[in-house]
Design a protein around this motif. Structure first.
Motif, PDB file in Angstrom:
ATOM      1  N   THR A  54       0.760  -1.176   0.055  1.00  0.00           N
ATOM      2  CA  THR A  54       0.063   0.057  -0.194  1.00  0.00           C
ATOM      3  C   THR A  54       0.919   1.271  -0.030  1.00  0.00           C
ATOM      4  OG1 THR A  54      -1.762  -1.308   1.541  1.00  0.00           O
ATOM      5  CG2 THR A  54      -1.662   1.036   1.120  1.00  0.00           C
ATOM      6  N   ALA A  55       0.401   2.426  -0.704  1.00  0.00           N
ATOM      7  CA  ALA A  55       1.219   3.507  -0.873  1.00  0.00           C
ATOM      8  C   ALA A  55       0.421   4.770  -0.864  1.00  0.00           C
ATOM      9  CB  ALA A  55       1.954   3.349  -1.946  1.00  0.00           C
ATOM     10  N   ASP A  56       0.761   5.862  -0.232  1.00  0.00           N
ATOM     11  CA  ASP A  56      -0.042   7.335  -0.271  1.00  0.00           C
ATOM     12  C   ASP A  56       1.070   7.904  -1.433  1.00  0.00           C
ATOM     13  OD1 ASP A  56      -1.687   6.606   1.730  1.00  0.00           O
ATOM     14  OD2 ASP A  56      -0.297   7.164   3.353  1.00  0.00           O
ATOM     15  N   ILE A  57       0.249   8.302  -2.287  1.00  0.00           N
ATOM     16  CA  ILE A  57       0.903   8.865  -3.515  1.00  0.00           C
ATOM     17  C   ILE A  57       0.472  10.267  -3.858  1.00  0.00           C
ATOM     18  CG2 ILE A  57       1.066   8.614  -6.107  1.00  0.00           C
ATOM     19  CD1 ILE A  57       0.082   5.680  -5.956  1.00  0.00           C
ATOM     20  N   VAL A  58       1.614  10.971  -3.966  1.00  0.00           N
ATOM     21  CA  VAL A  58       1.558  12.469  -4.169  1.00  0.00           C
ATOM     22  C   VAL A  58       2.033  12.796  -5.533  1.00  0.00           C
ATOM     23  CG1 VAL A  58       2.014  14.872  -3.414  1.00  0.00           C
ATOM     24  CG2 VAL A  58       1.619  12.843  -1.732  1.00  0.00           C
ATOM     25  N   ILE A  59       1.287  13.407  -6.542  1.00  0.00           N
ATOM     26  CA  ILE A  59       1.669  13.638  -7.902  1.00  0.00           C
ATOM     27  C   ILE A  59       1.599  15.206  -7.990  1.00  0.00           C
ATOM     28  CG2 ILE A  59       1.183  13.512 -10.141  1.00  0.00           C
ATOM     29  CD1 ILE A  59      -0.463  10.884  -9.686  1.00  0.00           C
ATOM     30  N   ALA A  60       2.762  15.827  -8.529  1.00  0.00           N
ATOM     31  CA  ALA A  60       3.138  17.354  -8.707  1.00  0.00           C
ATOM     32  C   ALA A  60       2.231  17.740  -9.632  1.00  0.00           C
ATOM     33  CB  ALA A  60       4.521  17.593  -9.038  1.00  0.00           C
ATOM     34  N   ALA A  61       1.640  18.812  -9.482  1.00  0.00           N
ATOM     35  CA  ALA A  61       0.433  19.378 -10.320  1.00  0.00           C
ATOM     36  C   ALA A  61       1.017  20.914 -10.392  1.00  0.00           C
ATOM     37  CB  ALA A  61      -0.831  19.384  -9.900  1.00  0.00           C
ATOM     38  N   GLU A  62       0.472  21.695 -11.242  1.00  0.00           N
ATOM     39  CA  GLU A  62       0.834  23.040 -11.564  1.00  0.00           C
ATOM     40  C   GLU A  62       0.451  23.824 -10.109  1.00  0.00           C
ATOM     41  OE1 GLU A  62      -0.510  26.737 -14.483  1.00  0.00           O
ATOM     42  OE2 GLU A  62      -1.531  24.800 -14.787  1.00  0.00           O
ATOM     43  N   GLY A  63       1.431  24.774  -9.787  1.00  0.00           N
ATOM     44  CA  GLY A  63       1.223  25.609  -8.628  1.00  0.00           C
ATOM     45  C   GLY A  63       0.147  26.493  -8.808  1.00  0.00           C
ATOM     46  N   THR A  64      -0.292  27.085  -7.567  1.00  0.00           N
ATOM     47  CA  THR A  64      -1.424  27.951  -7.466  1.00  0.00           C
ATOM     48  C   THR A  64      -1.290  28.777  -6.335  1.00  0.00           C
ATOM     49  OG1 THR A  64      -3.669  28.346  -7.474  1.00  0.00           O
ATOM     50  CG2 THR A  64      -2.921  26.625  -6.041  1.00  0.00           C
ATOM     51  N   LYS A  65      -1.870  29.995  -6.172  1.00  0.00           N
ATOM     52  CA  LYS A  65      -1.758  31.006  -5.199  1.00  0.00           C
ATOM     53  C   LYS A  65      -2.966  30.621  -4.273  1.00  0.00           C
ATOM     54  CE  LYS A  65       0.919  34.374  -6.331  1.00  0.00           C
ATOM     55  NZ  LYS A  65       1.985  34.866  -5.401  1.00  0.00           N
ATOM     56  N   ALA A  66      -2.525  30.414  -2.840  1.00  0.00           N
ATOM     57  CA  ALA A  66      -3.449  30.055  -1.867  1.00  0.00           C
ATOM     58  C   ALA A  66      -3.069  30.857  -0.380  1.00  0.00           C
ATOM     59  CB  ALA A  66      -3.090  28.442  -1.442  1.00  0.00           C
ATOM     60  N   HIS A  67      -4.086  30.666   0.527  1.00  0.00           N
ATOM     61  CA  HIS A  67      -4.060  31.202   1.859  1.00  0.00           C
ATOM     62  C   HIS A  67      -3.840  30.200   2.982  1.00  0.00           C
ATOM     63  CE1 HIS A  67      -4.956  35.597   0.916  1.00  0.00           C
ATOM     64  NE2 HIS A  67      -5.473  35.099  -0.159  1.00  0.00           N
ATOM     65  N   GLN A  68      -2.886  30.418   3.816  1.00  0.00           N
ATOM     66  CA  GLN A  68      -2.839  29.406   4.845  1.00  0.00           C
ATOM     67  C   GLN A  68      -3.466  29.912   6.129  1.00  0.00           C
ATOM     68  OE1 GLN A  68       1.142  28.486   6.350  1.00  0.00           O
ATOM     69  NE2 GLN A  68       0.586  26.426   7.298  1.00  0.00           N
ATOM     70  N   LEU A  69      -4.456  29.021   6.435  1.00  0.00           N
ATOM     71  CA  LEU A  69      -5.400  29.561   7.588  1.00  0.00           C
ATOM     72  C   LEU A  69      -5.572  28.650   8.749  1.00  0.00           C
ATOM     73  CD1 LEU A  69      -8.356  31.080   5.177  1.00  0.00           C
ATOM     74  CD2 LEU A  69      -6.334  32.150   6.356  1.00  0.00           C
ATOM     75  N   PRO A  70      -6.033  28.787   9.712  1.00  0.00           N
ATOM     76  CA  PRO A  70      -6.413  27.870  10.830  1.00  0.00           C
ATOM     77  C   PRO A  70      -7.481  27.223  10.351  1.00  0.00           C
ATOM     78  CG  PRO A  70      -5.865  29.999  11.903  1.00  0.00           C
ATOM     79  CD  PRO A  70      -6.138  30.376  10.384  1.00  0.00           C
ATOM     80  N   GLN A  71      -7.562  26.015  10.626  1.00  0.00           N
ATOM     81  CA  GLN A  71      -8.655  25.060  10.223  1.00  0.00           C
ATOM     82  C   GLN A  71     -10.003  25.587  10.819  1.00  0.00           C
ATOM     83  OE1 GLN A  71      -8.228  21.040  10.873  1.00  0.00           O
ATOM     84  NE2 GLN A  71      -9.727  20.253   9.487  1.00  0.00           N
ATOM     85  N   SER A  72      -9.810  26.229  12.056  1.00  0.00           N
ATOM     86  CA  SER A  72     -11.040  26.780  12.773  1.00  0.00           C
ATOM     87  C   SER A  72     -11.670  27.844  12.115  1.00  0.00           C
ATOM     88  CB  SER A  72     -10.721  27.080  14.364  1.00  0.00           C
ATOM     89  OG  SER A  72      -9.815  27.889  14.331  1.00  0.00           O
ATOM     90  N   ALA A  73     -10.940  28.507  11.005  1.00  0.00           N
ATOM     91  CA  ALA A  73     -11.530  29.543  10.458  1.00  0.00           C
ATOM     92  C   ALA A  73     -12.597  29.194   9.291  1.00  0.00           C
ATOM     93  CB  ALA A  73     -10.542  30.500   9.810  1.00  0.00           C
ATOM     94  N   LEU A  74     -12.666  28.060   9.083  1.00  0.00           N
ATOM     95  CA  LEU A  74     -13.624  27.569   7.996  1.00  0.00           C
ATOM     96  C   LEU A  74     -14.812  27.438   8.565  1.00  0.00           C
ATOM     97  CD1 LEU A  74     -11.672  24.683   6.336  1.00  0.00           C
ATOM     98  CD2 LEU A  74     -11.833  27.092   5.544  1.00  0.00           C
ATOM     99  N   THR A  75     -15.929  27.847   8.013  1.00  0.00           N
ATOM    100  CA  THR A  75     -17.403  27.710   8.196  1.00  0.00           C
ATOM    101  C   THR A  75     -18.410  27.551   7.137  1.00  0.00           C
ATOM    102  OG1 THR A  75     -19.002  28.970   9.511  1.00  0.00           O
ATOM    103  CG2 THR A  75     -17.691  30.219   8.261  1.00  0.00           C
ATOM    104  N   LEU A  76     -19.641  27.633   7.495  1.00  0.00           N
ATOM    105  CA  LEU A  76     -20.737  27.179   6.508  1.00  0.00           C
ATOM    106  C   LEU A  76     -21.565  28.473   6.407  1.00  0.00           C
ATOM    107  CD1 LEU A  76     -21.473  23.607   6.963  1.00  0.00           C
ATOM    108  CD2 LEU A  76     -19.964  24.532   5.296  1.00  0.00           C
ATOM    109  N   ASN A  77     -21.872  28.719   5.138  1.00  0.00           N
ATOM    110  CA  ASN A  77     -23.130  29.841   5.211  1.00  0.00           C
ATOM    111  C   ASN A  77     -24.366  29.248   5.311  1.00  0.00           C
ATOM    112  OD1 ASN A  77     -23.589  28.487   2.372  1.00  0.00           O
ATOM    113  ND2 ASN A  77     -22.928  30.414   1.400  1.00  0.00           N
ATOM    114  N   ASN A  78     -25.418  29.888   5.032  1.00  0.00           N
ATOM    115  CA  ASN A  78     -26.592  29.493   5.234  1.00  0.00           C
ATOM    116  C   ASN A  78     -27.132  28.218   4.161  1.00  0.00           C
ATOM    117  OD1 ASN A  78     -27.313  30.940   7.337  1.00  0.00           O
ATOM    118  ND2 ASN A  78     -28.264  32.710   6.234  1.00  0.00           N
ATOM    119  N   ASP A  79     -26.307  28.482   2.946  1.00  0.00           N
ATOM    120  CA  ASP A  79     -26.754  27.445   1.898  1.00  0.00           C
ATOM    121  C   ASP A  79     -25.799  26.126   1.989  1.00  0.00           C
ATOM    122  OD1 ASP A  79     -28.402  29.262   0.817  1.00  0.00           O
ATOM    123  OD2 ASP A  79     -26.959  30.312  -0.449  1.00  0.00           O
ATOM    124  N   GLY A  80     -25.084  26.053   2.991  1.00  0.00           N
ATOM    125  CA  GLY A  80     -24.162  24.776   3.439  1.00  0.00           C
ATOM    126  C   GLY A  80     -22.792  25.043   2.618  1.00  0.00           C
TER     127      GLY A  80
END
Length: 437
Positions: free
Chosen positions: A349-375
């Motif tokens: 068994t292997a956990d595989i990671v394949i390199a893909a095209e880079g992108t811009k992203a923000h690193q945030l605490p996981q607790s910052a994620l939330t849901l709106n009224n539409d889920g």
């Protein structure tokens, strides 16, 4: 002594009255609307009793409408109370957006070498785990009467070849007779035209010419029959030789024996297993990519994996399926990994990671994620007007020090405390903190 219980009962009664009957006024006082309540009370004292009842009725009807006022109306009021929140000033950074999947190792080649003829095994067995080279003998079978059949086929081939000169000689003789018959026929025709030969001689010459033509055809047929006999004898020789070749079963490529070869004396039938050979010096990682991410994987992309044993390996993508699995709607991906020391086994068994095209992203605490009224998954940010705005985000990577998300502007003030107590459009008073806090 009887006065204290009476006073206590009165205080409790008054408290219950305001908690139940005057609940709206009590909540309004708690929100800081005491001044408005006093204005209403003065107006009520100056009016007569009927006017007081009408004002109370209107206030009762208006209270729910005030409670249901949206955040935009509250923002327009300069005296509205703002909610205290804690925000994080975040700047987008470039990351290597990898495709993560789970798979297993697979031998580059695996073949079950089987018998093609019926005969007992006369060779000693090789034990599983042995290293073999291409062409090494795995199983040898008893030839039986096959050598005699091969000799007989060779004799028939020689006999057929001997008949070829005879058939060609007959063909040459038939052709010579044909030329003679045609000369005689020509002479007879010329003599007949001058009146020097009878009709009988002319007819005889014509019959001789036709007989010579038939002789040539017969000779040609005999030569073709002899040639066909040679081809048939050659086919018999080839079949007998092939049957002899099937008595020795060889390794198709360099590899390892995954099973013992057939035991000495065992009877092999067509399709009986002689041995299983696998090639591990170049091994494959096989995984399945969801259809939503298959376009991010390209041939030649770098890939790495961690085996269940903790071993880290790396390779390149060499195959991407063009057809999805009908059940899972995923696409097979193969990664070729060097394995010179044969340390990687088949089926791990292997956990595989394949390199893909880079992108811009923000690193945030996981607790910052939330849901709106539409889920919808996202985060709440503080906009330029100090009000709340909701942005849907896409989760790219989950790490120990936070999550990487996309879908936000280059600069964003993300609410990390109090985001579950506000909605879009609500005015806030943010307190900012550094990323390291």
């Amino acid at each position: 002594m009887r006065v204290v219980p009476i006073i206590t009962a009165a205080v409790v009664t008054a408290g219950l009255y305001y908690a139940v009957i005057e609940r709206d006024a009590l909540l309004a006082f708690a929100r800081g609307d005491a001044a408005d309540a006093e204005g209403v009370e003065v107006a009520a004292l100056d009016a007569d009793l009927s006017a007081t009842e009408q004002v109370a009725s209107d206030a009762t009807v208006a209270a729910p409408a005030a409670d249901s006022t949206d955040a935009a109306a509250a923002t327009a009021d300069p005296d509205v109370r703002r909610v205290d929140v804690v925000a994080l000033r975040s700047t987008a950074r470039g990351i290597d957006s990898a495709v993560v999947l789970r798979g297993q190792t697979q031998a580059a080649r695996q073949v079950e070498v089987r018998a093609e003829t019926s005969s007992p095994v006369i060779s000693d067995p090789l034990r599983k785990g042995a290293q073999v080279r291409a062409g090494d003998l795995l199983c040898e079978l008893d030839p039986g009467t096959r050598p005699a059949a091969l000799l007989e086929a060779n004799a028939r081939l020689s006999e057929a070849k001997i008949r070829v000169p005879e058939a060609r000689a007959r063909l040459d003789e038939a052709r010579a007779r044909l030329r003679e018959a045609r000369i005689n026929l020509t002479a007879a025709e010329k003599l007949s035209e001058g009146g020097y030969a009878s009709e009988t001689r002319l007819a005889s010459a014509q019959a001789a010419e036709r007989s010579a033509v038939a002789g040539v055809a017969t000779a040609e047929t005999g030569l073709e029959t002899t040639s066909a006999g040679i081809e048939a004898a050659s086919a018999e020789v080839a079949a007998a030789q092939k049957e002899m070749d099937r008595l020795a079963i060889h390794a198709p490529f360099d590899g390892l024996l995954e099973s013992d070869t057939a035991e000495l004396g065992s009877l092999m039938q067509p399709g009986s297993l002689c041995a299983t050979v696998i090639q591990l010096d170049t091994i494959k990682l096989v995984g399945f990519v969801p259809e939503t991410e298959v376009n991010r994987v390209t041939i030649g992309a770098r890939a790495g994996a961690e085996l269940a044993t903790g071993k880290q390996i790396a390779g390149k993508v060499t195959f991407i399926s063009r057809s999805a699995d009908p059940t899972t709607r995923t696409f097979e991906v193969e990664i070729t990994v060097p394995n010179p020391d044969l340390a990687i086994r088949d089926g791990q068994t292997a956990d595989i990671v394949i390199a893909a095209e880079g992108t811009k992203a923000h690193q945030l605490p996981q607790s910052a994620l939330t849901l709106n009224n539409d889920g919808m998954l996202g985060v709440r940010v503080v906009d330029s007007e100090q009000t709340v705005a909701f942005f849907p985000v896409q989760l790219l990577r989950d790490a120990a020090d936070g999550v990487w998300v996309s879908g936000l502007p280059e600069q964003a003030d993300v609410i990390v405390m109090g985001q579950d107590f506000v909605v879009a459009g609500v005015p806030v008073t943010p307190t900012y903190r550094e990323v390291s806090e």
